[in-house]
Design an enzyme around this catalytic site. Structure first.
Site, PDB file in Angstrom:
ATOM      1  N   ALA A  86     -20.744  52.555  32.492  1.00  0.00           N
ATOM      2  CA  ALA A  86     -21.727  52.101  31.294  1.00  0.00           C
ATOM      3  C   ALA A  86     -22.757  51.419  31.120  1.00  0.00           C
ATOM      4  O   ALA A  86     -23.185  50.879  32.264  1.00  0.00           O
ATOM      5  CB  ALA A  86     -20.363  51.226  30.718  1.00  0.00           C
ATOM      6  N   PHE A  88     -25.696  52.859  30.574  1.00  0.00           N
ATOM      7  CA  PHE A  88     -26.538  53.554  30.166  1.00  0.00           C
ATOM      8  C   PHE A  88     -26.718  54.855  29.376  1.00  0.00           C
ATOM      9  O   PHE A  88     -27.942  54.918  27.749  1.00  0.00           O
ATOM     10  CB  PHE A  88     -26.600  55.386  31.740  1.00  0.00           C
ATOM     11  CG  PHE A  88     -28.548  55.758  31.165  1.00  0.00           C
ATOM     12  CD1 PHE A  88     -29.111  55.277  31.710  1.00  0.00           C
ATOM     13  CD2 PHE A  88     -27.908  56.609  30.916  1.00  0.00           C
ATOM     14  CE1 PHE A  88     -30.198  56.260  31.874  1.00  0.00           C
ATOM     15  CE2 PHE A  88     -29.056  58.024  30.981  1.00  0.00           C
ATOM     16  CZ  PHE A  88     -29.827  57.327  31.513  1.00  0.00           C
ATOM     17  N   THR A 110     -21.488  50.063  26.536  1.00  0.00           N
ATOM     18  CA  THR A 110     -20.348  49.324  25.690  1.00  0.00           C
ATOM     19  C   THR A 110     -20.848  49.937  24.349  1.00  0.00           C
ATOM     20  O   THR A 110     -21.735  49.371  23.708  1.00  0.00           O
ATOM     21  CB  THR A 110     -20.485  47.785  26.412  1.00  0.00           C
ATOM     22  OG1 THR A 110     -20.424  47.257  27.376  1.00  0.00           O
ATOM     23  CG2 THR A 110     -19.341  47.092  25.879  1.00  0.00           C
ATOM     24  N   ARG A 136     -30.809  41.975  30.489  1.00  0.00           N
ATOM     25  CA  ARG A 136     -30.013  41.366  29.112  1.00  0.00           C
ATOM     26  C   ARG A 136     -30.295  41.564  28.024  1.00  0.00           C
ATOM     27  O   ARG A 136     -30.139  41.467  26.766  1.00  0.00           O
ATOM     28  CB  ARG A 136     -31.036  39.202  29.323  1.00  0.00           C
ATOM     29  CG  ARG A 136     -32.515  39.825  28.608  1.00  0.00           C
ATOM     30  CD  ARG A 136     -32.777  38.687  28.551  1.00  0.00           C
ATOM     31  NE  ARG A 136     -34.570  38.224  28.196  1.00  0.00           N
ATOM     32  CZ  ARG A 136     -35.663  37.939  29.542  1.00  0.00           C
ATOM     33  NH1 ARG A 136     -35.108  37.687  30.258  1.00  0.00           N
ATOM     34  NH2 ARG A 136     -37.007  38.006  29.815  1.00  0.00           N
ATOM     35  N   SER A 205     -19.858  40.887  30.613  1.00  0.00           N
ATOM     36  CA  SER A 205     -21.756  40.793  30.229  1.00  0.00           C
ATOM     37  C   SER A 205     -21.708  39.586  30.304  1.00  0.00           C
ATOM     38  O   SER A 205     -20.491  38.305  29.406  1.00  0.00           O
ATOM     39  CB  SER A 205     -21.428  41.287  29.322  1.00  0.00           C
ATOM     40  OG  SER A 205     -22.905  41.533  29.357  1.00  0.00           O
ATOM     41  N   THR A 348     -27.531  51.849  39.089  1.00  0.00           N
ATOM     42  CA  THR A 348     -29.021  51.560  39.430  1.00  0.00           C
ATOM     43  C   THR A 348     -29.774  51.832  40.515  1.00  0.00           C
ATOM     44  O   THR A 348     -31.133  53.155  40.289  1.00  0.00           O
ATOM     45  CB  THR A 348     -29.269  49.832  39.948  1.00  0.00           C
ATOM     46  OG1 THR A 348     -28.747  48.958  38.735  1.00  0.00           O
ATOM     47  CG2 THR A 348     -30.530  49.515  39.995  1.00  0.00           C
TER      48      THR A 348
END
Length: 396
Positions: A86, A88, A110, A136, A205, A348
């Site tokens: 989740a 991307f 999300t 962030r 998160s 990543t």
């Protein structure tokens, strides 16, 4: 059939490799948005002859079909254990395409009940030398109702009949008070449940104030109990932070078992700077110690592995684990699986290395099954079996 424009990763490495090899250049968030815009248009038009031909070429390059890699977990058939994490495809615009990239499953979101812009830019930073990123974002997304419309427009096959499993990751709206979080999550999940093969409760998160408080056992139990009362609830997993103490991890494992959760995803991004405290961002001039946000990528690898091992030791094989964090090679994927993860997710590492990472991992897993004499990837899960190198390794 003409070759895919991404054949052998040539397009990615030629045009995007130089951009991703340093911290400067194109803005990381803008680059992702541009790619998703193109992919979203392709997903809507994937039945058009020209688009279909290109996508079939892409699938031919990147998919690796092998019955030994298949698993049935919490009622879903996963064609292989490698998924897109989740974050991307937040708004699910390319949900109809991720199987063409070789993924066995993909997680959109999300998503929150209320659409929200997220935190001010810049909010996504590449750390190329470390193969890492700092973000962030703050759950920027169009909202649950928009996500449902987006998924319906793509005319996806119904759950259980898709070429790749689709998960929906749900978070709390920033405007919703913490004590009202269960209703906020429930509103999103009730609307989206008919479209999801599984759903993820994101309580980890670091970029939504107070969200991680929901990892507390009493708060998390209240949230899970509310969601399980929905008229139709898909298999539920919870995504946890890497920064939890071991006792808290054990508590979540117990709660997941007691509440009948389908599994745990470990881990989200980290508030720990993992030795990079003095690393300075070119875009802001400040060090990572001074910057807000969660760290992902290679520096997170060891802690992510430790959390999987802890969960496996606490819950045993009855609880499905999905490993994410710092996975950028077949060897690291094998290590996470043999530590106890039935599935893994990429983000990543996939951004830095490109689409060819998926088939490299799948080929590496196939070779390990051969070398260990295993009949299926399920036999490797939690086995502790080492990586056995060989001259024909897909990794070179």
């Amino acid at each position: 059939m003409p070759p895919s424009p991404l054949s052998s990763g040539a397009f990615y490495q030629r045009w995007l490799g130089p951009v991703l090899a340093n911290d400067e250049g194109l803005d990381a968030e803008q680059l992702s948005c541009t790619a998703l815009t193109a992919l979203g248009q392709a997903s809507l038009r994937r039945q058009w002859p020209l688009v279909s031909t290109v996508l079939e070429g892409l699938a031919g390059d990147l998919q690796r079909r092998d019955l030994r890699l298949e698993q049935v977990l919490f009622g879903c058939r996963f064609p292989n254990p490698v998924g897109l994490a989740a974050g991307f495809d937040k708004n699910g615009v390319a949900a109809g395409l991720w199987d063409r990239f070789g993924f066995g499953f993909a997680e959109v979101g999300t998503v929150t009940w209320h659409g929200q812009p997220g935190n001010p830019r810049p909010r996504l930073f590449r750390l190329a030398q470390e193969q890492a990123a700092l973000n962030r974002m703050g759950f920027n997304n169009d909202g649950a109702q928009a996500l449902r419309r987006t998924l319906e427009r793509q005319r996806l096959a119904p759950p259980g009949r898709r070429p790749a499993v689709l998960g929906i990751n749900v978070g709390k709206s920033k405007v919703t008070a913490l004590e009202q979080a269960p209703e906020d999550y429930a509103s999103s999940l009730e609307l989206l449940a008919p479209l999801a093969d599984y759903a993820v409760i994101n309580v980890s998160s670091p970029n939504t104030p107070g969200l991680r408080d929901l990892q507390d056992s009493s708060q998390l139990r209240r949230l899970v109990e509310r969601l399980r009362r929905l008229p139709a609830c898909p298999p539920l997993l919870v995504k946890i932070a890497p920064d939890l103490e071991d006792e808290a991890i054990d508590g979540i494992a117990r709660l997941a078992f007691e509440e009948g959760l389908a599994g745990v995803i470990a881990v989200n991004t980290s508030l720990d700077r993992l030795g990079l405290e003095q690393r300075r961002l070119l875009q802001t001039g400040r060090t990572l110690a001074e910057e807000a946000g969660g760290l992902s990528g290679a520096p997170l690898r060891q802690r992510a592995l430790e959390v999987i091992r802890r969960l496996r030791a606490s819950a045993g094989p009855a609880l499905t684990l999905i490993g994410v964090g710092g996975i950028d090679s077949a060897e690291i994927a094998w290590e996470r699986i043999t530590a106890g993860a039935s599935l893994i997710q990429l983000y990543t590492g996939w951004i830095f290395q490109g689409p060819e990472l998926v088939p490299r991992i799948l080929e590496g897993l196939q070779l390990q099954l051969d070398r260990h004499g295993l009949r299926s990837i399920a036999e490797a899960v939690g086995s502790g079996l080492p990586w056995l190198p060989g001259s024909e390794d897909a990794e070179g």
